[in-house]
Design a protein around this motif. Sequence first.
Motif, PDB file in Angstrom:
ATOM      1  N   TYR A 248      -4.709  -1.232  -7.071  1.00 54.90           N
ATOM      2  CA  TYR A 248      -4.698  -0.792  -8.099  1.00 54.90           C
ATOM      3  C   TYR A 248      -3.498  -1.335  -8.991  1.00 54.90           C
ATOM      4  CZ  TYR A 248      -6.561   2.942  -4.903  1.00 54.90           C
ATOM      5  OH  TYR A 248      -7.066   3.667  -4.523  1.00 54.90           O
TER       6      TYR A 248
ATOM      7  N   HIS B  72      -7.777   0.420   6.844  1.00 55.25           N
ATOM      8  CA  HIS B  72      -7.016   0.203   5.983  1.00 55.25           C
ATOM      9  C   HIS B  72      -5.547  -0.932   5.593  1.00 55.25           C
ATOM     10  CE1 HIS B  72      -6.345   1.977   1.765  1.00 55.25           C
ATOM     11  NE2 HIS B  72      -5.650   1.860   2.296  1.00 55.25           N
TER      12      HIS B  72
ATOM     13  N   ARG C  50      -5.414  14.663  -3.556  1.00 57.84           N
ATOM     14  CA  ARG C  50      -3.644  14.719  -4.250  1.00 57.84           C
ATOM     15  C   ARG C  50      -3.145  15.474  -4.633  1.00 57.84           C
ATOM     16  NH1 ARG C  50      -4.587   8.420  -3.388  1.00 57.84           N
ATOM     17  NH2 ARG C  50      -5.752   8.120  -4.878  1.00 57.84           N
TER      18      ARG C  50
ATOM     19  N   SER D  51      -4.948  -1.977  -0.985  1.00 57.07           N
ATOM     20  CA  SER D  51      -5.016  -0.500  -2.073  1.00 57.07           C
ATOM     21  C   SER D  51      -4.213   0.300  -3.157  1.00 57.07           C
ATOM     22  CB  SER D  51      -4.410   0.152  -0.719  1.00 57.07           C
ATOM     23  OG  SER D  51      -4.951   1.831  -0.849  1.00 57.07           O
ATOM     24  N   MET D  52      -3.179   1.236  -2.820  1.00 59.87           N
ATOM     25  CA  MET D  52      -2.577   0.809  -4.302  1.00 59.87           C
ATOM     26  C   MET D  52      -2.233  -0.059  -4.858  1.00 59.87           C
ATOM     27  SD  MET D  52       1.356   3.023  -4.774  1.00 59.87           S
ATOM     28  CE  MET D  52       2.523   2.137  -4.030  1.00 59.87           C
TER      29      MET D  52
ATOM     30  N   MET E  44      -1.622   7.397  -8.795  1.00 62.67           N
ATOM     31  CA  MET E  44      -2.136   6.935  -8.441  1.00 62.67           C
ATOM     32  C   MET E  44      -4.028   8.007  -9.250  1.00 62.67           C
ATOM     33  SD  MET E  44      -2.380   5.850  -4.306  1.00 62.67           S
ATOM     34  CE  MET E  44      -1.181   7.134  -3.623  1.00 62.67           C
TER      35      MET E  44
ATOM     36  N   ALA F  66       0.706  -1.172   0.262  1.00 64.66           N
ATOM     37  CA  ALA F  66      -0.220   0.180  -0.075  1.00 64.66           C
ATOM     38  C   ALA F  66       1.040   1.603   0.042  1.00 64.66           C
ATOM     39  CB  ALA F  66      -0.878   0.182   1.471  1.00 64.66           C
ATOM     40  N   PHE F  67       0.130   2.329  -0.185  1.00 58.87           N
ATOM     41  CA  PHE F  67       0.500   3.494   0.090  1.00 58.87           C
ATOM     42  C   PHE F  67       0.460   4.166   0.809  1.00 58.87           C
ATOM     43  CE2 PHE F  67       0.373   8.341  -0.077  1.00 58.87           C
ATOM     44  CZ  PHE F  67       1.586   9.028  -1.346  1.00 58.87           C
TER      45      PHE F  67
ATOM     46  N   ARG G  60      -9.836  -1.052  -4.533  1.00 60.73           N
ATOM     47  CA  ARG G  60     -10.872  -0.605  -5.265  1.00 60.73           C
ATOM     48  C   ARG G  60     -10.668  -0.349  -7.116  1.00 60.73           C
ATOM     49  NH1 ARG G  60      -9.997   5.185  -3.337  1.00 60.73           N
ATOM     50  NH2 ARG G  60     -12.005   5.436  -1.692  1.00 60.73           N
TER      51      ARG G  60
HETATM   52  C1  MLT Z   1      -3.141   3.004  -0.142  1.00 65.63           C
HETATM   53  O1  MLT Z   1      -3.603   2.998   1.180  1.00 65.63           O
HETATM   54  O2  MLT Z   1      -2.613   2.636  -0.731  1.00 65.63           O
HETATM   55  C2  MLT Z   1      -3.450   4.562   0.034  1.00 65.63           C
HETATM   56  O3  MLT Z   1      -3.874   5.557   0.516  1.00 65.63           O
HETATM   57  C3  MLT Z   1      -4.570   4.758  -1.654  1.00 65.63           C
HETATM   58  C4  MLT Z   1      -4.988   5.473  -2.454  1.00 65.63           C
HETATM   59  O4  MLT Z   1      -4.871   6.558  -1.325  1.00 65.63           O
HETATM   60  O5  MLT Z   1      -6.118   5.387  -3.029  1.00 65.63           O
END
Ligand code: MLT
Length: 271
Positions: free
Chosen positions: A105, A250, A139, A101-102, A197, A33-34, A127
């Motif tokens: 993606y 999260h 962002r 999370s990231m 992102m 994750a980020f 998501r």
């Molecule tokens: C993450 O946890 O990787 C990021 O918070 C995801 C996001 O900011 O979209």
Amino acid sequence: MQRQFFNSGSRAISYFDSAPAQRDARVVLLIHAFPLGAAMWEGQVKALPDGWRLIAPDVRGFGGSTIDEPDEEPRIDDYAKDAIDLLRELEIASAVIGGMSMGGYVAMAILRRQPGVATAVILADTRMTPDTPEGRANRRSMLAVVDREGPSGVSRDMLPRLLGKTTLAQRPTVEPLVRRLIKQQSPAALRGAIQRMMERPDSQAVLEQLAVPTLIIVGDEDVITPVEDSRRLQAVIPGSELVVLPETGHLANLERPDLFNDALRALLSRL
Ligand code: MLT
């Protein structure tokens, strides 16, 4: 887990590998994750059934991975390409592809670029939809925080949302761990991830085509990618399973490693 390195052109990609010598083991690839690095997955090694190997790369600039300077035309697909190159370098033809999370993606971008690589999929606290206009504005604010204050500012701004309210109140070791994982990252890495992102596409079409076992995990106190986002994932991915972890935010694997590992082990054991 040992940190390993792979060179791709002028860049180094670092990754953790739970069993580098076990070339016949089955592989689960997990993307972080980020704003953390691959070290966030350390606690998942003990969830692996016999015969499984965990590989967790640091995306460009994170952990021990280097980043191009300047980091031109940043796209989430850059991270996916690096992960696919890493698997190719290690002569791994297919793997369970997962991310948080990231990292989710990125997993979706891997599926878009090379659908045949995944034997199963894990999407944790993530998501499929792109950023909303409001999300993009947030962002831009975060980019300003990175430029002004670096990782410390990002840590201060994000920690109250990265962790669930129960973890913040009752699990005192998690917050310092996450802060340490964030402060290791460079401003250039954080900047590159935020830009990537922001530009990520919608992944619904690729997820509708998924024909492998898919595990969706989310914490019920996740305020960054709330449970509804995971319900939408479950609705579009044929045959997918959704596990909602109670009193978890999260960063589900760091907040409730026991429950997260149970879900991971259950998936891998039936493949
Ligand atoms: C993450 O946890 O990787 C990021 O918070 C995801 C996001 O900011 O979209």
